[in-house]
Design a protein around this motif. Structure first.
Motif, short mmCIF file in Angstrom:
data_model
loop_
_atom_site.label_atom_id
_atom_site.label_comp_id
_atom_site.label_asym_id
_atom_site.label_seq_id
_atom_site.Cartn_x
_atom_site.Cartn_y
_atom_site.Cartn_z
N LYS A 183 20.64 27.75 25.27
CA LYS A 183 19.23 27.43 25.04
C LYS A 183 18.97 25.92 25.06
O LYS A 183 17.94 25.49 25.56
CB LYS A 183 18.68 28.08 23.76
CG LYS A 183 19.39 27.69 22.50
CD LYS A 183 18.90 28.50 21.34
CE LYS A 183 19.73 28.24 20.09
NZ LYS A 183 21.19 28.41 20.30
N ARG A 207 30.75 32.44 14.98
CA ARG A 207 29.51 32.54 15.76
C ARG A 207 29.50 33.83 16.60
O ARG A 207 28.48 34.50 16.73
CB ARG A 207 29.33 31.30 16.66
CG ARG A 207 28.95 30.11 15.81
CD ARG A 207 28.81 28.81 16.52
NE ARG A 207 28.63 27.76 15.51
CZ ARG A 207 27.74 26.80 15.55
NH1 ARG A 207 26.93 26.70 16.56
NH2 ARG A 207 27.65 25.92 14.58
N ASP A 255 16.18 29.06 15.11
CA ASP A 255 16.92 30.31 14.91
C ASP A 255 15.96 31.47 14.59
O ASP A 255 14.75 31.27 14.42
CB ASP A 255 18.00 30.13 13.82
CG ASP A 255 17.45 30.43 12.45
OD1 ASP A 255 16.35 29.95 12.12
OD2 ASP A 255 18.09 31.17 11.69
N TYR A 271 18.03 15.68 17.31
CA TYR A 271 17.62 15.99 15.93
C TYR A 271 17.40 14.69 15.17
O TYR A 271 17.87 13.63 15.60
CB TYR A 271 18.75 16.72 15.17
CG TYR A 271 18.99 18.15 15.57
CD1 TYR A 271 18.17 19.18 15.12
CD2 TYR A 271 20.09 18.49 16.38
CE1 TYR A 271 18.41 20.50 15.47
CE2 TYR A 271 20.34 19.82 16.74
CZ TYR A 271 19.50 20.82 16.28
OH TYR A 271 19.73 22.12 16.63
N ALA A 320 15.49 26.70 7.60
CA ALA A 320 16.48 27.76 7.39
C ALA A 320 17.87 27.14 7.28
O ALA A 320 18.10 26.02 7.76
CB ALA A 320 16.45 28.73 8.56
N VAL A 363 21.51 27.57 8.62
CA VAL A 363 22.20 28.23 9.73
C VAL A 363 23.63 27.69 9.79
O VAL A 363 23.83 26.48 9.87
CB VAL A 363 21.49 27.93 11.09
CG1 VAL A 363 22.07 28.80 12.20
CG2 VAL A 363 19.98 28.13 11.00
N ARG A 367 26.81 15.93 17.28
CA ARG A 367 27.91 16.18 18.22
C ARG A 367 28.02 14.97 19.14
O ARG A 367 27.05 14.20 19.27
CB ARG A 367 27.59 17.41 19.08
CG ARG A 367 27.52 18.68 18.28
CD ARG A 367 27.39 19.92 19.19
NE ARG A 367 27.31 21.12 18.38
CZ ARG A 367 26.34 22.03 18.44
NH1 ARG A 367 25.37 21.90 19.32
NH2 ARG A 367 26.36 23.08 17.66
N ALA A 390 18.16 32.03 20.48
CA ALA A 390 19.28 32.66 21.20
C ALA A 390 20.53 32.52 20.36
O ALA A 390 20.65 31.57 19.57
CB ALA A 390 19.51 31.96 22.53
N GLY A 448 13.71 31.26 11.39
CA GLY A 448 12.59 30.32 11.56
C GLY A 448 11.53 30.90 12.48
O GLY A 448 10.33 30.77 12.22
N ARG A 454 23.26 18.89 9.76
CA ARG A 454 24.49 18.96 10.54
C ARG A 454 24.85 17.57 11.09
O ARG A 454 23.98 16.76 11.33
CB ARG A 454 24.28 19.96 11.70
CG ARG A 454 25.21 19.75 12.86
CD ARG A 454 25.28 20.90 13.81
NE ARG A 454 24.40 20.90 14.97
CZ ARG A 454 24.35 19.96 15.91
NH1 ARG A 454 25.04 18.83 15.80
NH2 ARG A 454 23.55 20.11 16.95
N GLU A 458 8.64 25.45 8.73
CA GLU A 458 9.66 26.46 8.45
C GLU A 458 10.98 25.72 8.34
O GLU A 458 11.16 24.65 8.92
CB GLU A 458 9.73 27.52 9.56
CG GLU A 458 10.17 27.02 10.94
CD GLU A 458 11.63 26.69 11.07
OE1 GLU A 458 12.45 27.38 10.44
OE2 GLU A 458 11.98 25.73 11.76
N GLY A 486 15.09 22.18 9.89
CA GLY A 486 13.66 22.35 9.60
C GLY A 486 12.77 21.72 10.67
O GLY A 486 13.12 20.71 11.28
N THR A 487 11.61 22.35 10.86
CA THR A 487 10.61 21.86 11.82
C THR A 487 9.52 21.12 11.07
O THR A 487 8.91 21.70 10.17
CB THR A 487 9.96 23.07 12.56
OG1 THR A 487 10.99 23.89 13.08
CG2 THR A 487 9.03 22.62 13.65
P1 5GP Z 1 22.89 23.73 16.70
O1 5GP Z 1 23.60 23.22 15.48
O2 5GP Z 1 23.83 24.50 17.62
O3 5GP Z 1 22.11 22.64 17.40
O4 5GP Z 1 21.81 24.78 16.20
C1 5GP Z 1 22.18 25.87 15.39
C2 5GP Z 1 21.00 26.81 15.24
O5 5GP Z 1 19.94 26.19 14.51
C3 5GP Z 1 20.38 27.21 16.59
O6 5GP Z 1 20.13 28.63 16.53
C4 5GP Z 1 19.09 26.44 16.64
O7 5GP Z 1 18.10 27.09 17.43
C5 5GP Z 1 18.71 26.44 15.17
N1 5GP Z 1 17.72 25.40 14.84
C6 5GP Z 1 17.59 24.15 15.34
N2 5GP Z 1 16.53 23.52 14.79
C7 5GP Z 1 15.97 24.41 13.93
C8 5GP Z 1 14.83 24.36 13.06
O8 5GP Z 1 14.10 23.37 12.94
N3 5GP Z 1 14.58 25.47 12.32
C9 5GP Z 1 15.36 26.59 12.39
N4 5GP Z 1 15.00 27.63 11.64
N5 5GP Z 1 16.43 26.68 13.19
C10 5GP Z 1 16.73 25.59 13.95
#
Ligand code: 5GP
Ligand code: ADP
Length: 209
Positions: A18, A148, A103, A53, A74, A76, A44, A12, A106, A41, A72, A82-83
């Protein structure tokens, strides 16, 4: 459990809700496990290492990429995400259903690797509502929020790549929608085990293994 776990992928635009939805969904459905990603990152307020995370530096993240430890990954908004492979495949092999909140880049990588995965795109009701949610969350600077919101205009077209769309207006309704997807997917014919059919309807007692 005698089937493989189902992989649910949720994406999303940032600020849609989400994270809030996934937390509630896994609380309501204890047999759905959420994968914890690695990210460069900074945490927060209120986020914990190993819960939201695994917060690591760029260098160890790059080393994990080289060791092929991500299914995967990416970049962002300037940070890497990464997963981890191992956790994900272990759970799926054990028949546990897994939820990934990742995202669009991914999600596209994973859809290719896991053809049976179920992809869900969540949309906010409007850009105005999204702006107000990002402002209420108060975790990003006004410039970052602007960035964003700008990106949403491209991201929104990704909806076409996903099997399901949920509009996150009312939180309770969205949760109900997500739970319906989860239950319907579990009931699909393809997951029914032939041994169960054979044992209960076809084989005589002495033929059963
Ligand atoms: P946030 O920093 O707001 O937690 O996440 C930023 C973006 O990174 C969101 O779109 C989230 O879904 C995405 N994200 C979180 N974990 C992963 C991951 O392991 N792989 C990918 N590709 N995106 C991720
Ligand atoms: P994302 O993970 O998509 O970036 P968050 O889950 O952090 O978004 O939600 C962004 C903000 O919007 C949070 O302050 C959250 O409490 C709020 N929020 C999420 N869903 C709703 C909703 N349906 N109605 C009102 N506020 C919401």
């Amino acid at each position: 459990m005698d089937r493989r776990g189902i992989l649910f992928i949720i994406s999303a635009p940032s600020g849609t809700g989400k994270t809030t939805l996934c937390k509630q969904l896994t609380a309501n459905l204890p047999d759905l496990w959420q994968s914890v990603s690695y990210t460069t990152r900074k945490p927060r307020p209120g986020e914990e290492h190993g819960r939201e995370y695994y917060f690591i530096d760029e260098q160890p993240f790059q080393a994990m990429i080289e060791r092929n430890e991500f299914v995967e990954w990416a970049r962002v908004y300037g940070n890497l995400y990464g997963t981890p492979w191992k956790w994900l495949t272990e759970k799926i092999d054990q028949g546990i259903d897994v939820l990934l909140e990742i995202d669009v880049q991914g999600a596209m990588q994973l859809k290719k690797r896991f053809e049976d995965s179920v992809s869900i795109f969540i949309l906010p009701p409007s850009i105005a509502v999204l702006r107000s949610r990002l402002q209420t969350r108060a975790s990003d600077s006004p410039e970052e929020i602007q960035r964003r919101l700008q990106k949403v205009k491209e991201e929104v077209w990704s909806y076409r790549e996903y099997a399901y769309i949920v509009r996150n207006d009312d939180l309770t309704q969205s949760l109900r929608d997500l739970e319906s997807i989860f239950w319907s997917e579990r009931l699909k014919t393809k997951w029914l085990n032939m041994t169960w059919i054979e044992n209960n309807f076809i084989l005589d007692d002495e033929q059963k293994s």
